[in-house]
Design an enzyme around this catalytic site. Structure first.
Site, PDB file in Angstrom:
ATOM      1  N   HIS A   1       0.833  -1.203   0.000  1.00  0.00           N
ATOM      2  CA  HIS A   1       0.000   0.000   0.000  1.00  0.00           C
ATOM      3  C   HIS A   1       0.868   1.254   0.000  1.00  0.00           C
ATOM      4  CE1 HIS A   1       0.775  -0.768   4.325  1.00  0.00           C
ATOM      5  NE2 HIS A   1       0.895   0.547   4.368  1.00  0.00           N
ATOM      6  N   ARG A   2       0.207   2.378  -0.120  1.00  0.00           N
ATOM      7  CA  ARG A   2       0.791   3.694   0.098  1.00  0.00           C
ATOM      8  C   ARG A   2      -0.218   4.472   0.911  1.00  0.00           C
ATOM      9  NH1 ARG A   2      -1.019   7.236  -4.534  1.00  0.00           N
ATOM     10  NH2 ARG A   2      -2.186   5.839  -5.897  1.00  0.00           N
TER      11      ARG A   2
END
Length: 123
Positions: A45-46
């Site tokens: 993810h970010r």
């Protein structure tokens, strides 16, 4: 893009002291550590707004980072190495060595809405 830093370390006969300060914007609001992840892939993810600092306190792990333009693999294998992840850095960690401990320091508390799981086109 993610930035690998060497933290200030002071060595003496009584051991080593490594200092973490003024590395990510704002105050540290969350700290957690990952261990027992020998055969696992973590993250993927970010973020919208969270900055993270990753330090492998024991053992080693590999971090894949993609900021939408560049991607790279970075090894964290010494406790004075610190990887700074900006919110735009989509990342995952893998290749954890046996007994590894990965410390993560964040400038935001956990907020499910802050996570972006979609990869960049070139990820």
């Amino acid at each position: 893009m993610a930035q690998l830093l060497e933290l200030s370390t002071f060595s003496s006969d009584s051991g080593n002291l490594t200092v973490f300060e003024k590395i990510i914007p704002g105050a540290i609001k969350r700290a957690f550590y990952i261990y027992g992840a020998d055969d696992c892939v973590r993250a993927g993810h970010r973020h919208h707004k969270t900055w993270n600092a990753l330090i492998c306190l024991n053992g080693s792990c590999r971090v894949y980072v993609n900021d939408g333009q560049t991607d790279e693999h970075i090894w964290l294998d010494k406790p004075h190495k610190c990887l700074i992840l900006e919110p735009k850095d989509w990342h995952f960690m893998d290749n954890f060595s046996e007994g590894s401990i990965l410390l993560v320091l964040s400038n935001e508390v956990y907020d499910k809405a802050d996570y972006i799981y979609e990869k960049y086109e070139n990820a």
